[in-house]
Scaffold this motif. Structure first.
Motif, PDB file in Angstrom:
ATOM      1  N   HIS A  76      17.712  16.343 -11.210  1.00 38.52           N
ATOM      2  CA  HIS A  76      17.260  17.142 -10.071  1.00 38.52           C
ATOM      3  C   HIS A  76      16.366  18.271 -10.549  1.00 38.52           C
ATOM      4  O   HIS A  76      16.584  18.828 -11.629  1.00 38.52           O
ATOM      5  CB  HIS A  76      18.455  17.762  -9.321  1.00 38.52           C
ATOM      6  CG  HIS A  76      19.262  16.780  -8.565  1.00 38.52           C
ATOM      7  ND1 HIS A  76      18.857  16.257  -7.361  1.00 38.52           N
ATOM      8  CD2 HIS A  76      20.456  16.205  -8.839  1.00 38.52           C
ATOM      9  CE1 HIS A  76      19.772  15.408  -6.929  1.00 38.52           C
ATOM     10  NE2 HIS A  76      20.745  15.358  -7.814  1.00 38.52           N
ATOM     11  N   ASN A  91      22.219  19.054  -2.827  1.00 39.91           N
ATOM     12  CA  ASN A  91      22.357  18.246  -1.621  1.00 39.91           C
ATOM     13  C   ASN A  91      22.084  16.781  -1.917  1.00 39.91           C
ATOM     14  O   ASN A  91      21.160  16.450  -2.661  1.00 39.91           O
ATOM     15  CB  ASN A  91      21.404  18.739  -0.532  1.00 39.91           C
ATOM     16  CG  ASN A  91      21.809  20.101  -0.022  1.00 39.91           C
ATOM     17  OD1 ASN A  91      22.978  20.372   0.154  1.00 39.91           O
ATOM     18  ND2 ASN A  91      20.839  20.958   0.202  1.00 39.91           N
ATOM     19  N   THR A  92      22.902  15.909  -1.334  1.00 40.00           N
ATOM     20  CA  THR A  92      22.698  14.463  -1.397  1.00 40.00           C
ATOM     21  C   THR A  92      22.797  13.931   0.027  1.00 40.00           C
ATOM     22  O   THR A  92      23.141  14.677   0.954  1.00 40.00           O
ATOM     23  CB  THR A  92      23.778  13.765  -2.264  1.00 40.00           C
ATOM     24  OG1 THR A  92      25.038  13.879  -1.597  1.00 40.00           O
ATOM     25  CG2 THR A  92      23.875  14.383  -3.649  1.00 40.00           C
ATOM     26  N   SER A  93      22.538  12.661   0.189  1.00 40.00           N
ATOM     27  CA  SER A  93      22.642  12.065   1.522  1.00 40.00           C
ATOM     28  C   SER A  93      24.082  12.119   2.039  1.00 40.00           C
ATOM     29  O   SER A  93      24.317  12.054   3.239  1.00 40.00           O
ATOM     30  CB  SER A  93      22.121  10.629   1.515  1.00 40.00           C
ATOM     31  OG  SER A  93      22.806   9.865   0.549  1.00 40.00           O
ATOM     32  N   GLN A  94      25.057  12.250   1.138  1.00 42.81           N
ATOM     33  CA  GLN A  94      26.462  12.354   1.545  1.00 42.81           C
ATOM     34  C   GLN A  94      26.902  13.796   1.794  1.00 42.81           C
ATOM     35  O   GLN A  94      28.026  14.031   2.175  1.00 42.81           O
ATOM     36  CB  GLN A  94      27.383  11.737   0.469  1.00 42.81           C
ATOM     37  CG  GLN A  94      27.232  10.247   0.291  1.00 42.81           C
ATOM     38  CD  GLN A  94      26.067   9.882  -0.620  1.00 42.81           C
ATOM     39  OE1 GLN A  94      25.676  10.638  -1.497  1.00 42.81           O
ATOM     40  NE2 GLN A  94      25.474   8.727  -0.386  1.00 42.81           N
ATOM     41  N   GLY A  95      26.009  14.746   1.550  1.00 42.72           N
ATOM     42  CA  GLY A  95      26.352  16.153   1.740  1.00 42.72           C
ATOM     43  C   GLY A  95      26.198  16.919   0.439  1.00 42.72           C
ATOM     44  O   GLY A  95      25.541  16.472  -0.489  1.00 42.72           O
ATOM     45  N   THR A  96      26.835  18.078   0.363  1.00 52.34           N
ATOM     46  CA  THR A  96      26.739  18.931  -0.811  1.00 52.34           C
ATOM     47  C   THR A  96      27.626  18.398  -1.924  1.00 52.34           C
ATOM     48  O   THR A  96      28.787  18.069  -1.700  1.00 52.34           O
ATOM     49  CB  THR A  96      27.143  20.371  -0.471  1.00 52.34           C
ATOM     50  OG1 THR A  96      26.289  20.838   0.573  1.00 52.34           O
ATOM     51  CG2 THR A  96      27.015  21.286  -1.670  1.00 52.34           C
ATOM     52  N   THR A  97      27.058  18.319  -3.129  1.00 46.74           N
ATOM     53  CA  THR A  97      27.794  17.868  -4.303  1.00 46.74           C
ATOM     54  C   THR A  97      27.963  19.037  -5.258  1.00 46.74           C
ATOM     55  O   THR A  97      27.065  19.851  -5.425  1.00 46.74           O
ATOM     56  CB  THR A  97      27.039  16.717  -5.005  1.00 46.74           C
ATOM     57  OG1 THR A  97      26.894  15.643  -4.082  1.00 46.74           O
ATOM     58  CG2 THR A  97      27.784  16.226  -6.230  1.00 46.74           C
ATOM     59  N   SER A 136      16.030  22.759  -6.812  1.00 46.61           N
ATOM     60  CA  SER A 136      16.903  22.151  -5.799  1.00 46.61           C
ATOM     61  C   SER A 136      18.386  22.413  -6.078  1.00 46.61           C
ATOM     62  O   SER A 136      19.238  21.988  -5.303  1.00 46.61           O
ATOM     63  CB  SER A 136      16.659  20.647  -5.705  1.00 46.61           C
ATOM     64  OG  SER A 136      17.177  19.984  -6.840  1.00 46.61           O
TER      65      SER A 136
END
Length: 67
Positions: free
Chosen positions: A59, A12-18, A63
């Motif tokens: 990471h 997960n990132t601030s832009q969504g799932t990577t 996570s």
């Protein structure tokens, strides 16, 4: 089952799932892109690479999810 190099993962990132893959497992304190990470054998970190942008990030293994 432990993660392995080259494994497809998501995070997960601030832009969504990577989506991407694992590049290198770290189990000792290390620096990456100007930040210090306190990795250990109990709490390993992975350098991961995004399949979309090729960008790399560090990471915690906990996570990351298997893709």
């Amino acid at each position: 089952m432990p993660m392995r190099k080259g494994q497809k993962v998501t995070w997960n990132t601030s832009q969504g799932t990577t989506h991407g893959h694992t590049v290198e497992r770290r189990t000792e304190r290390f620096q990456f892109e100007g930040q210090t990470f306190d990795a250990s054998s109990d709490e390993p970190y992975w350098i991961v690479e995004s399949e979309k942008t090729g960008a790399r990030a560090a990471h915690k293994e906990s996570s990351l999810d298997e893709a």
